[in-house]
Design an enzyme around this catalytic site. Structure first.
Site, mmCIF file in Angstrom:
data_model
loop_
_atom_site.group_PDB
_atom_site.id
_atom_site.type_symbol
_atom_site.label_atom_id
_atom_site.label_comp_id
_atom_site.label_asym_id
_atom_site.label_seq_id
_atom_site.Cartn_x
_atom_site.Cartn_y
_atom_site.Cartn_z
ATOM 1 N N ASP A 161 2.178 4.763 0.126
ATOM 2 C CA ASP A 161 1.785 6.020 0.908
ATOM 3 C C ASP A 161 1.945 7.418 0.372
ATOM 4 O O ASP A 161 2.962 7.826 0.329
ATOM 5 C CB ASP A 161 2.432 6.081 2.313
ATOM 6 C CG ASP A 161 1.885 6.834 3.130
ATOM 7 O OD1 ASP A 161 0.690 7.450 3.075
ATOM 8 O OD2 ASP A 161 2.350 7.048 4.490
ATOM 9 N N LYS B 267 0.800 -1.124 0.053
ATOM 10 C CA LYS B 267 0.012 0.168 0.011
ATOM 11 C C LYS B 267 1.084 1.220 -0.032
ATOM 12 O O LYS B 267 1.564 1.406 0.858
ATOM 13 C CB LYS B 267 -1.013 -0.109 1.028
ATOM 14 C CG LYS B 267 -2.098 1.102 1.213
ATOM 15 C CD LYS B 267 -2.881 1.253 2.362
ATOM 16 C CE LYS B 267 -3.989 2.176 2.125
ATOM 17 N NZ LYS B 267 -3.731 3.474 1.613
#
Length: 336
Positions: free
Chosen positions: A66, A64
């Site tokens: 950022d 994921k």
């Protein structure tokens, strides 16, 4: 039509009649001409639900990233970068100029990130890029803190919609047709199939935000939050004192909170999510019955203050350099 084509092939000069005849034949047959095809103006990005880490051979597990969500639209050597909310941010990132060389009629979903010296995404740095306002500043930051575009989905290719195709097929097309043409500061997000738990643990060991699990046979759902994508993120919890609240009439909008750091209480911002309907009414009563003139500790937030004695547990992603909780979520209420 065939006679017109033969005459044009034998003509030494360009024949505009050929183009008109060709477009007319396509219109009559119901097939779109290349000149009539265009990319969508905007596609709302698909969103992920939150969950825990798990293993599955039916899911792709990716980092994921950022950063800031963005869609890249490429058409006839021209590209556009659109934010999650439909704002054109193309000019802010001149380092993504090589996107124009991608196949015409493609739409990529991805994330804009800025990597620090250790190769980890820095949200603070990418936020400074997003907040720049002048072309001179855009150009300077593109050299001083260059961003990267991480593509993780392909929604259109050659003007053909791929949204209804399974993720497995979309990624295969992206790896075959897009990845080889990506320039500097661009990449396709990698991932693993199967060991989601160990992949998540490794992301935490590297101090990354977490992972996203994506079902391989799922289609893309524009603008919708779906369990076909599950985000698993690191988080921390803290016991917080409720300093006050932001009032919106007959209900509170958010709580103003503080937590202890090195033996002192400091305001860490506001929390406005995580409250269920059953809690709101009694919490509203407690807040309004405990109103006072000033906060327990100095605070830059604006709101209605309450007397000491109300506490809550808040989950948050990280504490920023300014001492503010990022993405806080209310977990439970604690009273004296």
């Amino acid at each position: 039509m065939s006679q017109s084509l033969r005459r044009c092939r034998n003509c030494a000069k360009p024949c505009s009649g050929l183009l008109v005849s060709y477009q007319l034949s396509l219109a009559l047959s119901g097939r779109p001409s290349h000149m009539d095809r265009s990319s969508p103006d905007f596609i709302k990005p698909m969103l992920a639900e939150s969950g825990e880490a798990f293993d599955s051979d039916k899911h792709l597990f990716e980092i994921k990233w950022d950063g800031i969500r963005a869609m890249a639209y490429v058409e006839q050597g021209v590209y556009r970068l659109m934010s999650r909310r439909g704002v054109d941010v193309t000019e802010r990132y001149p380092e993504f100029e090589p996107l124009r060389s991608l196949p015409s009629g493609c739409v990529l979903d991805g994330e804009i990130v800025v990597l620090d010296a250790d190769g980890k995404p820095s949200f603070r740095s990418v936020l400074s890029r997003a907040q720049a306002r002048t072309k001179l500043r855009f150009r300077h930051l593109s050299q001083a803190t260059a961003a990267d575009f991480i593509a993780f989905d392909l929604l259109y290719l050659d003007y053909n919609e791929l949204i209804r195709k399974p993720l497995r097929d979309r990624r295969e097309s992206m790896l075959e047709r897009i990845a080889p043409k990506l320039g500097e500061h661009m990449a396709v997000s990698d991932g693993v199939i199967g060991p989601g738990r160990s992949f998540f643990d490794e992301s935490l060991a590297r101090d990354l935000e977490g992972i996203v699990a994506k079902r391989l046979n799922s289609r893309y759902f524009p603008g919708k939050r779906s369990d076909a994508w599950i985000k698993v993120r690191k988080s921390s919890s803290a016991l917080c004192a409720i300093l006050g609240f932001v009032d919106k009439g007959d209900d509170f909008e958010s709580l103003i909170i503080a937590t202890e750091d090195d033996g002192e209480l400091h305001c860490v911002g506001r929390v406005g999510t995580g409250f269920d309907a059953a809690l709101r009414e009694p919490l509203n009563d407690l807040l309004r019955d405990g109103r006072c003139d000033a906060p327990l500790v100095p605070c830059d937030e604006k709101g209605t203050w309450v007397m000491p004695g109300l506490y809550c547990v808040v989950r948050y992603l990280e504490c920023t350099r300014d001492g503010i909780f990022r993405e806080p979520v209310f977990e439970k209420l604690i009273t004296d």
